[in-house]
Design an enzyme around this catalytic site. Structure first.
Site, PDB file in Angstrom:
ATOM      1  N   CYS A 159       9.690  -2.993   1.563  1.00 38.90           N
ATOM      2  CA  CYS A 159      10.086  -2.010   2.288  1.00 38.90           C
ATOM      3  C   CYS A 159      11.319  -1.820   2.251  1.00 38.90           C
ATOM      4  O   CYS A 159      11.085  -2.501   3.770  1.00 38.90           O
ATOM      5  CB  CYS A 159       9.352  -0.596   3.013  1.00 38.90           C
ATOM      6  SG  CYS A 159      10.494   0.738   2.969  1.00 38.90           S
ATOM      7  N   CYS A 201      13.134  -0.096   5.591  1.00 46.38           N
ATOM      8  CA  CYS A 201      12.095  -0.641   7.542  1.00 46.38           C
ATOM      9  C   CYS A 201      12.174  -1.729   7.389  1.00 46.38           C
ATOM     10  O   CYS A 201      12.643  -1.873   8.231  1.00 46.38           O
ATOM     11  CB  CYS A 201      10.704  -0.498   6.811  1.00 46.38           C
ATOM     12  SG  CYS A 201       9.653   1.015   5.555  1.00 46.38           S
ATOM     13  N   ASP A 202      12.523  -3.318   7.058  1.00 47.91           N
ATOM     14  CA  ASP A 202      12.668  -4.562   7.557  1.00 47.91           C
ATOM     15  C   ASP A 202      13.443  -4.631   7.096  1.00 47.91           C
ATOM     16  O   ASP A 202      13.778  -6.188   7.583  1.00 47.91           O
ATOM     17  CB  ASP A 202      11.331  -4.869   7.159  1.00 47.91           C
ATOM     18  CG  ASP A 202       9.872  -4.148   7.229  1.00 47.91           C
ATOM     19  OD1 ASP A 202       9.818  -4.145   8.403  1.00 47.91           O
ATOM     20  OD2 ASP A 202       9.136  -4.670   5.978  1.00 47.91           O
TER      21      ASP A 202
HETATM   22  C1  LIG Z   1       4.314  -2.811   5.909  1.00 48.30           C
HETATM   23  C2  LIG Z   1       4.542  -1.144   6.334  1.00 48.30           C
HETATM   24  C3  LIG Z   1       5.422  -1.166   6.850  1.00 48.30           C
HETATM   25  C4  LIG Z   1       6.202  -0.285   6.766  1.00 48.30           C
HETATM   26  N1  LIG Z   1       7.115   0.121   8.340  1.00 48.30           N
HETATM   27  C5  LIG Z   1       8.359   1.528   7.818  1.00 48.30           C
HETATM   28  C6  LIG Z   1       9.130   1.764   8.645  1.00 48.30           C
HETATM   29  O1  LIG Z   1       9.432   0.851   9.433  1.00 48.30           O
HETATM   30  N2  LIG Z   1       9.579   3.052   8.568  1.00 48.30           N
HETATM   31  C7  LIG Z   1       8.947   4.409   8.229  1.00 48.30           C
HETATM   32  O2  LIG Z   1      10.122   4.804   8.005  1.00 48.30           O
HETATM   33  N3  LIG Z   1       8.052   3.457   6.795  1.00 48.30           N
HETATM   34  C8  LIG Z   1       7.023   2.615   6.937  1.00 48.30           C
HETATM   35  N4  LIG Z   1       6.501   2.835   6.386  1.00 48.30           N
HETATM   36  C9  LIG Z   1       5.821   3.774   5.152  1.00 48.30           C
HETATM   37  C10 LIG Z   1       5.406   4.664   5.830  1.00 48.30           C
HETATM   38  O3  LIG Z   1       3.843   4.077   6.218  1.00 48.30           O
HETATM   39  C11 LIG Z   1       3.847   5.593   4.959  1.00 48.30           C
HETATM   40  O4  LIG Z   1       5.768   6.749   4.600  1.00 48.30           O
HETATM   41  C12 LIG Z   1       3.728   6.578   5.496  1.00 48.30           C
HETATM   42  O5  LIG Z   1       2.560   6.369   6.415  1.00 48.30           O
HETATM   43  C13 LIG Z   1       2.461   7.549   4.753  1.00 48.30           C
HETATM   44  O6  LIG Z   1       1.874   8.280   5.168  1.00 48.30           O
HETATM   45  P1  LIG Z   1       0.998   9.144   4.747  1.00 48.30           P
HETATM   46  O7  LIG Z   1       0.630   9.799   5.740  1.00 48.30           O
HETATM   47  O8  LIG Z   1       1.259  10.264   3.848  1.00 48.30           O
HETATM   48  O9  LIG Z   1      -0.274   8.707   4.154  1.00 48.30           O
HETATM   49  P2  LIG Z   1      -0.745   6.393   4.481  1.00 48.30           P
HETATM   50  O10 LIG Z   1       0.210   6.275   5.876  1.00 48.30           O
HETATM   51  O11 LIG Z   1      -0.566   5.956   3.315  1.00 48.30           O
HETATM   52  O12 LIG Z   1      -1.876   7.209   4.901  1.00 48.30           O
HETATM   53  C14 LIG Z   1      -2.772   8.199   4.007  1.00 48.30           C
HETATM   54  C15 LIG Z   1      -4.268   7.842   4.795  1.00 48.30           C
HETATM   55  O13 LIG Z   1      -5.718   8.549   3.704  1.00 48.30           O
HETATM   56  C16 LIG Z   1      -6.739   7.691   3.663  1.00 48.30           C
HETATM   57  N5  LIG Z   1      -6.875   7.749   2.783  1.00 48.30           N
HETATM   58  C17 LIG Z   1      -6.927   8.128   0.949  1.00 48.30           C
HETATM   59  N6  LIG Z   1      -7.818   8.067   0.418  1.00 48.30           N
HETATM   60  C18 LIG Z   1      -8.342   8.910   1.510  1.00 48.30           C
HETATM   61  C19 LIG Z   1      -9.673   9.295   0.925  1.00 48.30           C
HETATM   62  N7  LIG Z   1     -10.098   9.705  -0.423  1.00 48.30           N
HETATM   63  N8  LIG Z   1     -10.578  10.252   1.651  1.00 48.30           N
HETATM   64  C20 LIG Z   1      -9.816   9.873   2.497  1.00 48.30           C
HETATM   65  N9  LIG Z   1      -9.114   9.120   3.083  1.00 48.30           N
HETATM   66  C21 LIG Z   1      -8.525   8.982   2.794  1.00 48.30           C
HETATM   67  C22 LIG Z   1      -6.248   6.449   4.015  1.00 48.30           C
HETATM   68  O14 LIG Z   1      -7.073   5.123   4.703  1.00 48.30           O
HETATM   69  C23 LIG Z   1      -5.535   6.222   5.218  1.00 48.30           C
HETATM   70  O15 LIG Z   1      -5.350   6.468   5.984  1.00 48.30           O
HETATM   71  C24 LIG Z   1       5.955   1.478   6.078  1.00 48.30           C
HETATM   72  C25 LIG Z   1       4.570   1.131   5.419  1.00 48.30           C
HETATM   73  C26 LIG Z   1       4.204  -0.659   5.038  1.00 48.30           C
HETATM   74  C27 LIG Z   1       2.860  -0.541   4.374  1.00 48.30           C
END
Ligand SMILES: Cc1cc2nc3c(=O)[nH]c(=O)nc-3n(C[C@H](O)[C@H](O)[C@H](O)COP(=O)(O)OP(=O)(O)OC[C@H]3O[C@@H](n4cnc5c(N)ncnc54)[C@H](O)[C@@H]3O)c2cc1C
Length: 332
Positions: free
Chosen positions: A138, A141-142
């Protein structure tokens, strides 16, 4: 025997799911969050977030811990190690949600299973897989962490080009490695890229017909091995970081046949209210079509879905109303 009915079942305890749980719980809706691992999602993998509005800097796990506590304080129940494997619409209009050895019933379901960055699958990628060690997925982000440094970027689509241009604002030198001669990105973006590459003393250069085949270093990234896909010749290029922009994979395999998915697997929904094609099933966060793939927008989605849940429970026929004249802003 299925447990419930809950007013709201949320699939996934990432930022989107936890934000939805805070709003649903605070509205006194009986709320269950099913999480296949532990609360956190992708953001748990970073120790530096600097673009979440209102918080100058926070570690991912700390932010998640606050979100979890806040959701639970409003009565949301979070069940960990509970992977949802299938869903179905029941005859009474509720939604059945199955995990391996348990099943639940919800009046509303909010799908927030997120997505994962597509990996290159090369040696060194896992070892250095956080921005502190040098591998990132990202740029938004970084990139600021690589100010004045030399980085290699990988990819050829819209995100790769946009993120590489963003990187070039921070890094002293950026090399964009792409395995073909032509970019898949939109023409306007490619033009912007080429304009930057062709600037006098540009800090951005292209490495076409190239493929990163290994990421190397001791404790931190120190070089990338790049192979020419035509000649197979390999070269070690010194760098402080490798940014991999080769796409996202939504965690939606288990939803095939239940909700409508795009070819890439993102959940189709109307972007105004986050309704899927299945009445009572909303979507939130990185797994939905058009997602901005950011923490703040995932949280915003969770909030929106939980707010819209109230509209649906009050008037289920609202589900089929068109976006344009369905609801006045704030009218829920
Ligand atoms: C290393 C890294 C750094 C980042 N840094 C930033 C940053 O600095 N700023 C920023 O804005 N964004 C950042 N991001 C992006 C940000 O993390 C994501 O946009 C955000 O986490 C998305 O949230 P979400 O809840 O949609 O999905 P996710 O964070 O992917 O969460 C989904 C959850 O659902 C669970 N899940 C999946 N399938 C199932 C299932 N079948 N049953 C039950 N549970 C399930 C997973 O285990 C997970 O816990 C970063 C991402 C990464 C990987």
């Amino acid at each position: 025997m299925a447990q419930g009915p809950y007013d709201c079942i949320i699939v996934g305890a990432g930022p989107a799911g936890l934000a939805a749980a805070i709003y649903a719980g605070r509205d006194r809706a009986g709320t269950l969050v099913l999480e296949k691992m532990y609360p956190g999602g992708q953001i748990a993998n970073t120790d530096r977030i600097e673009n979440y509005p209102g918080i100058a800097r926070i570690a991912g796990p700390d932010l998640i811990e606050e979100l979890r506590k806040q959701a639970e304080s409003f009565g949301a129940q979070i069940k960990t190690s509970s992977e949802v494997t299938s869903l179905k619409k029941l005859d009474d209009g509720n939604i059945g949600v199955s995990c391996d050895d348990e099943s639940f019933v919800g009046r509303v379901v909010i799908l927030a299973p997120g997505s994962s960055y597509r990996h290159l699958g090369v040696p060194g990628e896992d070892e250095f897989r956080n921005a502190g060690a040098g591998v990132s997925y990202c740029g938004t982000c970084d990139a600021p962490f690589f100010k004045g440094k030399k980085v290699v970027a990988v990819g050829g689509g819209n995100t790769a080009v946009e993120e590489t241009l963003h990187l070039a604002k921070f890094a002293a030198e950026v090399i964009l490695v792409h395995r073909r001669q032509e970019f898949r990105a939109q023409k306007v973006l490619v033009e912007e890229l080429m304009a930057k590459v062709n600037e006098k003393d540009s800090n951005l250069r292209l490495w076409l017909d190239g493929q990163v085949v290994a990421i190397q270093g001791k404790g931190k990234v120190q070089s990338a091995k790049i192979r020419n896909v035509k000649t197979q010749k390999e070269e070690d290029v010194s760098c402080d970081g490798v940014f991999i922009f080769i796409g996202m994979v939504p965690n939606t395999e288990f939803l095939k046949g239940f909700v409508e998915l795009t070819e890439q697997g993102f959940i189709k929904a109307d972007c105004a209210y986050l309704r899927t094609k299945v009445p009572g099933v909303f979507v939130a966060g990185d797994c939905r079509v058009g997602a901005a793939m950011q923490l703040a927008t995932a949280v915003g989605d969770g909030v929106l879905a939980a707010m819209m849940m109230k509209q649906y429970l009050r008037n289920p026929s609202w589900w089929n109303e068109a976006v344009s004249d369905a609801l006045q802003p704030g009218g829920w």
